[in-house]
Design an enzyme around this catalytic site. Sequence first.
Site, PDB file in Angstrom:
ATOM      1  N   GLU A  42       0.428  -1.132   0.329  1.00 34.91           N
ATOM      2  CA  GLU A  42      -0.417   0.126   0.038  1.00 34.91           C
ATOM      3  C   GLU A  42       1.149   0.707  -0.278  1.00 34.91           C
ATOM      4  O   GLU A  42       1.831   1.639   0.846  1.00 34.91           O
ATOM      5  CB  GLU A  42      -1.055  -0.103   1.323  1.00 34.91           C
ATOM      6  CG  GLU A  42      -2.046   1.275   1.407  1.00 34.91           C
ATOM      7  CD  GLU A  42      -3.027   0.806   2.880  1.00 34.91           C
ATOM      8  OE1 GLU A  42      -3.849   1.654   2.578  1.00 34.91           O
ATOM      9  OE2 GLU A  42      -2.520  -0.046   3.583  1.00 34.91           O
ATOM     10  N   ARG A 268       5.350 -13.131   9.321  1.00 30.65           N
ATOM     11  CA  ARG A 268       5.106 -11.828   9.408  1.00 30.65           C
ATOM     12  C   ARG A 268       7.356 -11.856   9.897  1.00 30.65           C
ATOM     13  O   ARG A 268       7.612 -12.640  11.006  1.00 30.65           O
ATOM     14  CB  ARG A 268       4.868 -11.324  10.018  1.00 30.65           C
ATOM     15  CG  ARG A 268       4.435 -10.487  10.647  1.00 30.65           C
ATOM     16  CD  ARG A 268       3.219  -9.577  10.840  1.00 30.65           C
ATOM     17  NE  ARG A 268       3.627  -8.457  11.612  1.00 30.65           N
ATOM     18  CZ  ARG A 268       2.669  -7.424   9.415  1.00 30.65           C
ATOM     19  NH1 ARG A 268       1.765  -8.601   9.290  1.00 30.65           N
ATOM     20  NH2 ARG A 268       3.121  -6.329   9.088  1.00 30.65           N
ATOM     21  N   LYS A 278       3.814   0.281   9.477  1.00 28.28           N
ATOM     22  CA  LYS A 278       4.301   1.865   8.296  1.00 28.28           C
ATOM     23  C   LYS A 278       3.840   3.286   9.679  1.00 28.28           C
ATOM     24  O   LYS A 278       3.733   4.267   9.286  1.00 28.28           O
ATOM     25  CB  LYS A 278       4.059   1.634   7.597  1.00 28.28           C
ATOM     26  CG  LYS A 278       4.834   1.476   6.117  1.00 28.28           C
ATOM     27  CD  LYS A 278       3.856   0.703   5.087  1.00 28.28           C
ATOM     28  CE  LYS A 278       2.701   0.100   4.367  1.00 28.28           C
ATOM     29  NZ  LYS A 278       2.173  -0.257   3.628  1.00 28.28           N
TER      30      LYS A 278
HETATM   31  P1  ATP Z   1       1.976  -2.367   7.665  1.00 22.01           P
HETATM   32  O1  ATP Z   1       1.862  -2.684   8.560  1.00 22.01           O
HETATM   33  O2  ATP Z   1       4.139  -2.040   8.001  1.00 22.01           O
HETATM   34  O3  ATP Z   1       2.532  -0.537   7.246  1.00 22.01           O
HETATM   35  P2  ATP Z   1       1.252  -3.501   5.725  1.00 22.01           P
HETATM   36  O4  ATP Z   1       1.469  -4.872   5.412  1.00 22.01           O
HETATM   37  O5  ATP Z   1       0.159  -2.834   6.079  1.00 22.01           O
HETATM   38  O6  ATP Z   1       1.986  -3.608   6.689  1.00 22.01           O
HETATM   39  P3  ATP Z   1       1.417  -3.444   3.378  1.00 22.01           P
HETATM   40  O7  ATP Z   1       1.796  -2.031   2.266  1.00 22.01           O
HETATM   41  O8  ATP Z   1       0.061  -3.327   3.030  1.00 22.01           O
HETATM   42  O9  ATP Z   1       2.044  -2.849   4.773  1.00 22.01           O
HETATM   43  O10 ATP Z   1       2.532  -4.946   2.670  1.00 22.01           O
HETATM   44  C1  ATP Z   1       3.217  -5.437   1.252  1.00 22.01           C
HETATM   45  C2  ATP Z   1       2.898  -6.298   1.526  1.00 22.01           C
HETATM   46  O11 ATP Z   1       4.082  -6.578   2.768  1.00 22.01           O
HETATM   47  C3  ATP Z   1       1.845  -7.533   2.119  1.00 22.01           C
HETATM   48  O12 ATP Z   1       1.828  -8.677   1.295  1.00 22.01           O
HETATM   49  C4  ATP Z   1       2.283  -7.669   3.405  1.00 22.01           C
HETATM   50  O13 ATP Z   1       2.234  -8.802   4.019  1.00 22.01           O
HETATM   51  C5  ATP Z   1       3.721  -7.346   3.724  1.00 22.01           C
HETATM   52  N1  ATP Z   1       3.985  -7.340   5.075  1.00 22.01           N
HETATM   53  C6  ATP Z   1       4.354  -6.407   5.796  1.00 22.01           C
HETATM   54  N2  ATP Z   1       5.044  -6.774   6.998  1.00 22.01           N
HETATM   55  C7  ATP Z   1       6.119  -7.687   6.663  1.00 22.01           C
HETATM   56  C8  ATP Z   1       6.122  -8.273   8.092  1.00 22.01           C
HETATM   57  N3  ATP Z   1       6.459  -7.542   9.197  1.00 22.01           N
HETATM   58  N4  ATP Z   1       6.687  -9.742   7.443  1.00 22.01           N
HETATM   59  C9  ATP Z   1       6.345  -9.967   6.372  1.00 22.01           C
HETATM   60  N5  ATP Z   1       5.538  -9.435   5.348  1.00 22.01           N
HETATM   61  C10 ATP Z   1       4.906  -8.214   5.460  1.00 22.01           C
HETATM   62 MG    MG Z   2      -1.579  -2.853   5.094  1.00 24.51          MG
END
Ligand code: ATP
Ligand code: MG
Length: 563
Positions: A42, A268, A278
């Site tokens: 995102e 994760r 984020k």
């Molecule tokens: P955050 O919680 O940091 O905002 P998010 O999952 O909302 O992370 P996205 O931009 O939606 O952020 O993530 C893109 C991809 O990265 C998704 O498939 C998500 O599952 C993966 N991802 C995010 N954080 C992790 C992590 N700590 N370990 C492994 N994969 C991750």
């Molecule tokens: Mg997200």
Amino acid sequence: MNDVSSDLSEEVTAPRHFIEQIIDADLESGKHETIVTRFPPEPNGYLHIGHAKSICLNFGMASEYEGRCHLRFDDTNPAKEEAEYVESIMDSVRWLGFEWGEHQHNTSDYFQALYDYAVDLISQGKAYVCSLSPDEFKVCRGAPTRPGTPSPSRDRSVEENLDLFARMKAGEFEDGQYVVRARIDMASPNLHLRDPSIYRIKHADHHRTGSEWCIYPMYDFAHGLSDAIEGITHSLCTLEFEVHRPLYEWFLEQLDVPATPRQIEFARLNLTYTVMSKRKLQELVEGGNVSGWNDPRLPTLAGLRRRGYTAASIRAFCHKIGVTKVESVTDVGLLEHCLRDDLNPVVRRVMGVLNPLKVVITNYPEGESETFEAKNHPSDPEMGVRAVPFSRELYVERDDFMEEPAKKFFRLSPGREVRLRSACLITCQDVVKNADGEVVELHCTWDPDSRGGNAADNRKVKGTLHWVSAAHAIDVEVRLYDRLFKVESPDGDSDVDFKTHLNPDSLTVVQAKVEPAVAELGVGEPVQFERMGYFCVDSDSSPDGLVINRTVTLRDSWAKKGK
Ligand code: ATP
Ligand code: MG
């Protein structure tokens, strides 16, 4: 350093992780001929080391199986997304060594298709326009042990639903006045199946579609259908989406989609002494707790890169932690270990004194100087040698002197002889202090016969110090980093603001003296200051002065622990 192919060939011979086993079986059974994965960030912030795990997995699977991996911006939320984030995300993925070619996509590319799918669901009687506010619906939804109460809108006619949905799209209603809900099962033990909303009204400009839309699809609806539109075969996501999987599959079953991707969840990455969401990173950036998204103390890829982390070290780290379904917290020491492992064999050595103490070699002629030859790498002769200037006045590290040496302190102290790396032996004869009793200078003598450093003599000298010639040294600002948080799990307790755990000493700035060779380094180029760690030139450097980051110290606590 960015040689991805060698990493990947290693992966092929390693034991198969559970996702590889699933893909192997899908290829063997003929379910798929080629595999397609996607990395779906995102664009609401910079990527962090957790994303690197997902990137290495998704792009890694694509290379390993000679399939492809799409970069898809999951841009369904118009208010939060910014073009700056899109740029930084592309930059970070490329820096990590991966390429998506023509497959850069956006969920917003599918807004029309997703709208049409929603119309299809409504026409089948499997979705409806709901008048309840989010709070009202929360009450109706019930609890896992208690069935929900159907929304009064649940039995609205298909015609009325279609009409209302068209008018939602046309902008006739206010934000929140209506939502579209999938009509699934208000008694399901899985709350995600209790008529989840799939479209909402939001009068906000979108960074790509401008004012074209005022309704936007919800994540669960958009994500699986975008996967289907792109022909994704394996949709890899983190464990928190496991409970969403029945919903993911439900949409694919109800609609006539071009492909049926399979969602597979993995644990994760969590790291000690840092936060990874984020939203929290943004809070630190906006609150001024760090200098920006690329502050070298942050776990963002931009921050790690600026600090001096190499892409290869991050890929090696992601490879080492593996892919499982078990939630765990990884020791940040492992990340540092992977970095040292990557840098040690290839990085040139120089000398730099971080906390300078002046040494006058009283038996060295004033106004003269000479050079000594120093190896650029202790075990790789191919990296060559350099000339290090030596003169009557030098700097050594203040910590390398003790007026009253403790037991096992083998460095400089009154009467003690030590070796200056690649140069000669010196003996401390006198200690000069200021009015406050602080040591400001050491008077030493050198032994001209020990010239050339290591080989020339058999004397037992226990301490070897790094040093620089005062007349030749360049002054640089060095930024020393410590952990950003004082505790292993800064966001472990949701009742305590994670910012209370910030380490006030996470950044220390010192004025250092370094040998002239440092001036030749380009921004970001890694170097080892002997005994002090790995460093690199920071982008804050200017013609007026170099700014140097300490990437990591030489001490490897992780290796010592025996893993
Ligand atoms: P955050 O919680 O940091 O905002 P998010 O999952 O909302 O992370 P996205 O931009 O939606 O952020 O993530 C893109 C991809 O990265 C998704 O498939 C998500 O599952 C993966 N991802 C995010 N954080 C992790 C992590 N700590 N370990 C492994 N994969 C991750
Ligand atoms: Mg997200």
